[in-house]
Design an enzyme around this catalytic site. Structure first.
Site, PDB file in Angstrom:
ATOM      1  N   SER A  16      30.928  -5.334 -12.213  1.00 39.12           N
ATOM      2  CA  SER A  16      30.002  -5.383 -13.114  1.00 39.12           C
ATOM      3  C   SER A  16      28.816  -5.027 -12.336  1.00 39.12           C
ATOM      4  O   SER A  16      28.583  -5.108 -10.902  1.00 39.12           O
ATOM      5  CB  SER A  16      29.562  -6.762 -13.063  1.00 39.12           C
ATOM      6  OG  SER A  16      28.355  -7.701 -13.271  1.00 39.12           O
TER       7      SER A  16
ATOM      8  N   TYR B 121      31.384 -15.377  -8.380  1.00 46.51           N
ATOM      9  CA  TYR B 121      31.611 -13.385  -9.605  1.00 46.51           C
ATOM     10  C   TYR B 121      31.543 -12.620  -9.041  1.00 46.51           C
ATOM     11  O   TYR B 121      31.932 -11.377  -8.557  1.00 46.51           O
ATOM     12  CB  TYR B 121      30.886 -14.082 -10.838  1.00 46.51           C
ATOM     13  CG  TYR B 121      30.821 -12.995 -12.122  1.00 46.51           C
ATOM     14  CD1 TYR B 121      32.269 -13.012 -12.848  1.00 46.51           C
ATOM     15  CD2 TYR B 121      30.125 -12.448 -12.376  1.00 46.51           C
ATOM     16  CE1 TYR B 121      31.993 -11.710 -14.004  1.00 46.51           C
ATOM     17  CE2 TYR B 121      29.715 -11.404 -13.030  1.00 46.51           C
ATOM     18  CZ  TYR B 121      30.851 -11.038 -13.830  1.00 46.51           C
ATOM     19  OH  TYR B 121      30.416 -10.764 -15.420  1.00 46.51           O
TER      20      TYR B 121
END
Length: 261
Positions: free
Chosen positions: A155, A168
């Site tokens: 990401s 995350y």
């Protein structure tokens, strides 16, 4: 599942036809597009998700388009034995898995002060732990098949200034390291391991929860290309990495973000 108005202009990959692919988190968002596009290339696709309704609907929708009907299995990827069992079921029904897409994740925002040990462990489990155990499970069948392609989803969040995503972001940064070590471990078996780093992708979840006018303005200012990024843009990179066209590409992180990073 997005059909680009000029879909016929994009590449087809003969090496994906008849190949068995397994996608985690495939019922919605990016995973949904991955399942649909792999099936459109003639691949036999199995996918898992916790959203049983969306998973069943996607399988039926793909089949209605005249493509190989994907095999959907309701699985929580944080349950590693269940994930391993799903991989075994998929290979028994569709053939040895030679494309693995580790996609399942959860990017719900949480303030640093609100995260306890259980929340930290849960975030790591849903965002990175399953990548390793899925790769471990498919390695023997890929080795026997003479090779395969594993694609992990990283990401852009691990590289830019987002907040309220500490677990995350930690997990996504770890996926880049995991990709490199697994590429070294699995390379002798002809197995390639790569990581895709998407930018801010306009999935329904993002649009409903986190992307408003201010966020759109931030994206347009940060990217070199002043256009929004959609799941199909990421899926086209995935197809190339899954196919034999990228046969000598491994241990890399591939960015598709409109030029943000």
């Amino acid at each position: 599942m997005t059909d680009h108005p000029q879909a016929d202009a994009f590449a087809r990959y003969p090496s994906l036809a008849g190949r068995t692919a397994f996608v985690s988190g495939g019922a919605t968002g990016l995973g949904r597009e991955f399942v649909a596009q792999l099936a459109a290339q003639g691949a036999r696709v199995a996918f898992v998700d916790v959203d049983a309704e969306a998973g069943a609907a996607l399988a039926a929708e793909v089949a209605a388009r005249g493509r190989p009907e994907p095999l959907f299995l309701e699985v929580d990827v944080t349950d590693v034995p269940a994930l391993q069992s799903a991989i075994a079921q998929a290979s028994a029904r569709l053939g040895p898995i030679t494309v693995l897409v580790n996609n399942a994740a959860n990017d719900t925002r949480r303030a640093v002060d609100d995260i306890d040990v259980a929340g930290w462990d849960e975030g790591i489990a849903v965002n990175v732990r399953h990548h390793f155990f899925a790769a471990q499970a498919v390695r023997p069948m890929m080795r026997a098949a003479g090779g395969g392609s594993i694609v992990n989803l990283g990401s852009i969040s691990a590289h830019i200034d987002l907040v309220e995503l500490p677990v995350y972001i930690t997990a996504k940064a770890g996926i880049e390291g995991l990709t490199r070590t697994l590429a070294r471990e699995f390379g002798a078996d002809g197995i390639r391991v790569n990581c895709i780093i998407p930018g801010w992708v306009m999935t329904p979840r993002q649009l409903e929860n986190w992307v408003g006018d201010a966020e759109r303005a931030k994206i347009m200012a940060a990217q070199c290309l002043p256009e929004l990024l959609y799941p199909a843009d990421v899926a086209r990179l995935l197809l190339w990495l899954a196919a034999d066209d990228s046969r000598m590409c491994t241990a890399q992180s591939w960015v598709v973000d409109g030029g943000w990073m």
